[in-house]
Design an enzyme around this catalytic site. Structure first.
Site, PDB file in Angstrom:
ATOM      1  N   LYS A  46       0.827  -1.212   0.000  1.00 44.10           N
ATOM      2  CA  LYS A  46       0.000   0.000   0.000  1.00 44.10           C
ATOM      3  C   LYS A  46       0.867   1.269   0.000  1.00 44.10           C
ATOM      4  O   LYS A  46       2.068   1.216   0.291  1.00 44.10           O
ATOM      5  CB  LYS A  46      -0.932  -0.034   1.209  1.00 44.10           C
ATOM      6  CG  LYS A  46      -1.926  -1.211   1.167  1.00 44.10           C
ATOM      7  CD  LYS A  46      -2.923  -1.113   2.311  1.00 44.10           C
ATOM      8  CE  LYS A  46      -3.932  -2.247   2.242  1.00 44.10           C
ATOM      9  NZ  LYS A  46      -4.955  -2.134   3.316  1.00 44.10           N
ATOM     10  N   TYR A 104     -12.415  -1.891  -3.732  1.00 34.67           N
ATOM     11  CA  TYR A 104     -12.917  -2.085  -2.366  1.00 34.67           C
ATOM     12  C   TYR A 104     -14.443  -2.037  -2.289  1.00 34.67           C
ATOM     13  O   TYR A 104     -14.992  -1.766  -1.222  1.00 34.67           O
ATOM     14  CB  TYR A 104     -12.292  -1.052  -1.429  1.00 34.67           C
ATOM     15  CG  TYR A 104     -10.881  -1.410  -1.007  1.00 34.67           C
ATOM     16  CD1 TYR A 104     -10.641  -2.495  -0.159  1.00 34.67           C
ATOM     17  CD2 TYR A 104      -9.786  -0.683  -1.449  1.00 34.67           C
ATOM     18  CE1 TYR A 104      -9.364  -2.833   0.237  1.00 34.67           C
ATOM     19  CE2 TYR A 104      -8.490  -1.014  -1.054  1.00 34.67           C
ATOM     20  CZ  TYR A 104      -8.296  -2.092  -0.198  1.00 34.67           C
ATOM     21  OH  TYR A 104      -7.020  -2.426   0.193  1.00 34.67           O
ATOM     22  N   ASN A 161      -2.015   0.371   6.558  1.00 32.31           N
ATOM     23  CA  ASN A 161      -1.477  -0.847   7.178  1.00 32.31           C
ATOM     24  C   ASN A 161      -0.574  -1.662   6.253  1.00 32.31           C
ATOM     25  O   ASN A 161      -0.540  -2.889   6.328  1.00 32.31           O
ATOM     26  CB  ASN A 161      -2.605  -1.684   7.797  1.00 32.31           C
ATOM     27  CG  ASN A 161      -3.614  -2.158   6.773  1.00 32.31           C
ATOM     28  OD1 ASN A 161      -3.487  -1.858   5.588  1.00 32.31           O
ATOM     29  ND2 ASN A 161      -4.603  -2.902   7.211  1.00 32.31           N
ATOM     30  N   HIS A 199      -2.029  -5.434   1.550  1.00 34.34           N
ATOM     31  CA  HIS A 199      -3.313  -6.119   1.392  1.00 34.34           C
ATOM     32  C   HIS A 199      -3.060  -7.611   1.187  1.00 34.34           C
ATOM     33  O   HIS A 199      -2.055  -7.986   0.602  1.00 34.34           O
ATOM     34  CB  HIS A 199      -4.031  -5.550   0.150  1.00 34.34           C
ATOM     35  CG  HIS A 199      -5.234  -6.349  -0.266  1.00 34.34           C
ATOM     36  ND1 HIS A 199      -6.471  -6.171   0.312  1.00 34.34           N
ATOM     37  CD2 HIS A 199      -5.387  -7.346  -1.183  1.00 34.34           C
ATOM     38  CE1 HIS A 199      -7.336  -7.027  -0.249  1.00 34.34           C
ATOM     39  NE2 HIS A 199      -6.700  -7.746  -1.157  1.00 34.34           N
ATOM     40  N   GLU A 250      -9.366 -10.299  -7.584  1.00 32.31           N
ATOM     41  CA  GLU A 250      -8.413  -9.206  -7.377  1.00 32.31           C
ATOM     42  C   GLU A 250      -7.219  -9.318  -8.330  1.00 32.31           C
ATOM     43  O   GLU A 250      -6.716  -8.302  -8.828  1.00 32.31           O
ATOM     44  CB  GLU A 250      -7.972  -9.190  -5.909  1.00 32.31           C
ATOM     45  CG  GLU A 250      -9.127  -8.798  -4.988  1.00 32.31           C
ATOM     46  CD  GLU A 250      -8.875  -9.002  -3.497  1.00 32.31           C
ATOM     47  OE1 GLU A 250      -9.779  -8.684  -2.707  1.00 32.31           O
ATOM     48  OE2 GLU A 250      -7.782  -9.477  -3.123  1.00 32.31           O
TER      49      GLU A 250
HETATM   50  P1  IDP Z   1      -7.868  -6.684   5.824  1.00 38.60           P
HETATM   51  O1  IDP Z   1      -7.084  -5.788   4.902  1.00 38.60           O
HETATM   52  O2  IDP Z   1      -7.044  -7.127   7.014  1.00 38.60           O
HETATM   53  O3  IDP Z   1      -8.535  -7.826   5.114  1.00 38.60           O
HETATM   54  P2  IDP Z   1     -10.495  -5.431   5.942  1.00 38.60           P
HETATM   55  O4  IDP Z   1     -11.419  -5.544   7.107  1.00 38.60           O
HETATM   56  O5  IDP Z   1     -10.820  -6.229   4.718  1.00 38.60           O
HETATM   57  O6  IDP Z   1      -9.024  -5.786   6.468  1.00 38.60           O
HETATM   58  O7  IDP Z   1     -10.403  -3.894   5.555  1.00 38.60           O
HETATM   59  C1  IDP Z   1      -9.811  -3.487   4.347  1.00 38.60           C
HETATM   60  C2  IDP Z   1      -8.909  -2.325   4.618  1.00 38.60           C
HETATM   61  O8  IDP Z   1      -9.652  -1.214   5.077  1.00 38.60           O
HETATM   62  C3  IDP Z   1      -7.852  -2.540   5.720  1.00 38.60           C
HETATM   63  O9  IDP Z   1      -6.714  -3.240   5.281  1.00 38.60           O
HETATM   64  C4  IDP Z   1      -7.535  -1.127   6.129  1.00 38.60           C
HETATM   65  O10 IDP Z   1      -6.660  -0.496   5.177  1.00 38.60           O
HETATM   66  C5  IDP Z   1      -8.902  -0.468   6.025  1.00 38.60           C
HETATM   67  N1  IDP Z   1      -9.600  -0.496   7.325  1.00 38.60           N
HETATM   68  C6  IDP Z   1     -10.107  -1.593   7.962  1.00 38.60           C
HETATM   69  N2  IDP Z   1     -10.699  -1.257   9.129  1.00 38.60           N
HETATM   70  C7  IDP Z   1     -10.544   0.079   9.244  1.00 38.60           C
HETATM   71  C8  IDP Z   1     -10.954   1.027  10.242  1.00 38.60           C
HETATM   72  O11 IDP Z   1     -11.565   0.703  11.258  1.00 38.60           O
HETATM   73  N3  IDP Z   1     -10.615   2.340  10.001  1.00 38.60           N
HETATM   74  C9  IDP Z   1      -9.947   2.748   8.879  1.00 38.60           C
HETATM   75  N4  IDP Z   1      -9.552   1.878   7.904  1.00 38.60           N
HETATM   76  C10 IDP Z   1      -9.841   0.572   8.095  1.00 38.60           C
HETATM   77 MG    MG Z   2      -9.993  -7.798   3.599  1.00 41.08          MG
END
Ligand code: IDP
Ligand code: MG
Length: 139
Positions: free
Chosen positions: A11, A51, A114, A117, A128
């Protein structure tokens, strides 16, 4: 037993911080073979499409603007049990909860920025991968 392929992308926060090489090294040393890889950037519209499954979540708008804020490095990876093993390698969504030594524990800045992905199912890995790569870009 899950399939042999998963999809990932490094990312914008990790690319801009100069962690691409370190992350690719961890991925290869964990036994994943890189079938496809490039450096590219999403428009906000394309990030929104990628997304789409999160459309109803409160952070969707933020997520789309963040994911289009800079370059990303998408990849298709191959390994036995790819989806599950890769989710273990990257760690929990929130880096504060990610296990020590995981990519997110080492490189992620926050729950939204974070670092990386990882697909959550074989079906999504396929969708994807097709979003970013044609058949001719896979080796
Ligand atoms: P993942 O990437 O671990 O699968 P997901 O729940 O699928 O997590 O969420 C997709 C992405 O959305 C996350 O990787 C993160 O970048 C963002 N995200 C998830 N939860 C939050 C939140 O509570 N606040 C802001 N961004 C979030
Ligand atoms: Mg996810």
């Amino acid at each position: 037993m899950s399939g042999k392929r998963t999809f990932t992308m490094i990312k914008p926060d990790a690319v801009i911080a100069g962690h691409t090489g370190s992350i690719v090294k961890m991925i290869e040393e964990a036994g994943f073979r890189i079938l496809a890889m490039k450096k590219t950037r999403l428009s906000a519209e394309l990030a929104g499409k990628f997304y789409e499954i999160h459309k109803e979540r409160p952070f969707y708008g933020e997520l789309c603007s963040y994911m289009s804020s800079g370059a990303i490095v998408p990849m298709i990876l191959e390994k036995e049990n790819a989806v599950e093993d890769f989710r273990k390698l990257i760690g929990a969504t929130d880096p504060k909860k990610a296990a020590p030594g995981t990519i997110r524990a080492l490189f992620a800045k926050s729950i939204d920025a974070n670092a990386i992905h990882g697909s959550d199912s074989d079906a999504n890995a396929e969708i994807e991968s097709n979003f970013f790569f044609s058949q001719f870009e896979r080796f």
